[in-house]
Enzyme design. Structure first.
Site, mmCIF file in Angstrom:
data_model
loop_
_atom_site.group_PDB
_atom_site.id
_atom_site.type_symbol
_atom_site.label_atom_id
_atom_site.label_comp_id
_atom_site.label_asym_id
_atom_site.label_seq_id
_atom_site.Cartn_x
_atom_site.Cartn_y
_atom_site.Cartn_z
ATOM 1 N N ARG A 1 -8.053 -40.963 -6.425
ATOM 2 C CA ARG A 1 -9.031 -41.674 -7.245
ATOM 3 C C ARG A 1 -10.425 -41.625 -6.623
ATOM 4 O O ARG A 1 -11.430 -41.583 -7.327
ATOM 5 C CB ARG A 1 -8.590 -43.138 -7.416
ATOM 6 C CG ARG A 1 -9.602 -44.024 -8.145
ATOM 7 C CD ARG A 1 -9.148 -45.462 -8.154
ATOM 8 N NE ARG A 1 -8.017 -45.649 -9.033
ATOM 9 C CZ ARG A 1 -8.099 -45.905 -10.340
ATOM 10 N NH1 ARG A 1 -9.286 -45.984 -10.914
ATOM 11 N NH2 ARG A 1 -7.031 -46.073 -11.069
ATOM 12 N N LYS B 1 1.195 -48.336 -18.811
ATOM 13 C CA LYS B 1 0.358 -48.528 -17.614
ATOM 14 C C LYS B 1 1.270 -48.430 -16.410
ATOM 15 O O LYS B 1 2.105 -49.308 -16.183
ATOM 16 C CB LYS B 1 -0.331 -49.899 -17.661
ATOM 17 C CG LYS B 1 -1.123 -50.205 -16.394
ATOM 18 C CD LYS B 1 -2.292 -49.249 -16.218
ATOM 19 C CE LYS B 1 -3.108 -49.599 -14.986
ATOM 20 N NZ LYS B 1 -2.407 -49.245 -13.726
#
Length: 391
Positions: A272, A252
């Site tokens: 995003r 991550k």
């Protein structure tokens, strides 16, 4: 059973949408929220569905209105003086469940204007297109004329909508389910179409106008960014494997998620939120431009690393985004490293329906290992724990 929209003779009023929004905000039942929204969509025309879906999600179709809090106050001085509307971020901001319940404790409908959704959209479009000398006053005049026609609840709703502070309980996930219910379509199909289109309103229109055929028109296309798919999470590796049996575990990275589209030498990078950021991150575009495949849609993380390979704080990475000036100077001091974790499209073929494990294999086959996020696919809790420790 699919339910296509009827040809209405009565246009959908803003007051009707606001009343539905208020009722949605006042109930805690998810099922009731969806039913209320579905009823509204089922009684709207094709054009109205698109606008209603946008407004209920708290957005306006016009990307840049050029209207801020000060302009809204100037256009509606009586509201500002009364103190009935708080500033952005303050308690009881704009249009909330709490303020709606206080305004109408008996559940009665508030009186509203006759302004239709199409009329509101037309005024907002004129405001958005108002540029040049005298445009600020022109926008205020248009706002004053509009607000003078609206009832109190409608004005509260509009303030929240324009300022992005609309908190009414009609989140996008609920609106998606309501569209599916009104159209008689599986929620998963509507959700997938929204992901592929990057926007809910046009999907709502297609679903309620043309049913499954309308949704089928939404497909993966180069340079039309896809909404990000989200990974699942678990407290421990044992918990994840108990749920899935076989799981993919990845590093991550605390970077900025990016989606990169490539057609030959034309490479564009999206954030995003699906905003194009290519100019701000040239090294990301360059890294993908050098790949041998002619057409690609890739997802990954761009992260700023120190010379020793350890990551800078997330805030340092984010200084690279949104910049249009001195990009090369900042690039020299805060270079970005690209790590890729998914492949959605390769040389004319969508891979979106392929399992993640197969997409990962295809990714590894067309991208250097140095650009791929480290990943482990395993059924072993012990192996997963070792991977976590090494990470």
């Amino acid at each position: 059973m699919q339910c296509h929209l009827p040809q209405r003779t009565l246009a959908l009023k803003l007051a009707t949408l606001v009343a539905t929004s208020r009722r949605v905000a006042a109930t805690r039942s998810r099922r009731e929220k969806i039913a209320l929204l579905a009823e509204l969509f089922a009684g709207a025309s094709r054009d109205e569905v698109e606008l209603a879906a946008a407004y209920l999600c708290g957005v306006v179709p016009q990307e840049k209105l050029g209207v801020g809090w000060a302009a809204l106050q100037a256009a509606s001085p009586e509201m500002a003086e009364s103190g009935s509307i708080a500033g952005p971020g303050e308690p009881e901001t704009l249009f909330t469940a709490a303020s709606a319940a206080k305004a109408h404790p008996d559940g009665a409908e508030a009186s509203g204007s006759g302004v239709e959704l199409a009329e509101l959209d037309a005024v907002l479009e004129r405001i958005a297109r108002s540029t040049g000398k005298g445009s600020a006053e022109g926008r205020r005049r248009l706002l004053r004329e509009l607000l003078a026609r609206l009832g109190e609840d409608e004005r509260h709703f509009l303030f929240g909508l324009v300022m992005g502070e609309l908190r009414q309980g009609a989140l996008e996930a609920l609106v998606i389910e309501a569209v599916a219910q009104a159209a008689g379509l599986p929620v998963a199909d509507v959700r997938r179409a929204v992901m592929l289109s990057g926007s809910l309103p046009p999907v709502a229109r297609a679903a309620l106008s043309d049913g499954a055929e309308g949704l089928a028109r939404f497909a993966v296309q180069l340079f039309r960014p896809v909404l990000p798919m989200l990974a699942g999470s678990a407290e421990t590796a044992v918990e994840a494997l108990a749920e899935l049996g076989r799981a993919a575990l990845e590093w991550k990275l605390d970077g900025a998620r990016v989606q990169i589209h490539k057609a030959g030498d034309d490479v564009r990078v999206y954030s995003r939120r699906l905003n194009e950021v290519t100019a701000a991150v040239p090294e990301v575009a360059d890294a993908v431009r050098r790949l041998p495949a002619r057409e690609l849609i890739l997802e990954g993380e761009a992260i700023a690393l120190r010379p020793d390979g350890t990551p800078h704080p997330f805030q340092t990475t984010m200084t690279r985004f949104g910049r249009r000036l001195e990009v090369e100077r900042v690039r020299a001091t805060v270079p970005l490293t690209l790590f890729l974790f998914d492949l959605l499209y390769l040389d004319g073929a969508s891979l979106l329906e392929e399992p993640l494990e197969r997409r990962a294999t295809r990714l590894a086959g067309c991208v250097p290992a140095s650009l791929v996020v480290p990943r482990l696919v395993t059924e072993s809790a012990e192996a997963a724990d070792r991977f976590l420790a090494e990470t």
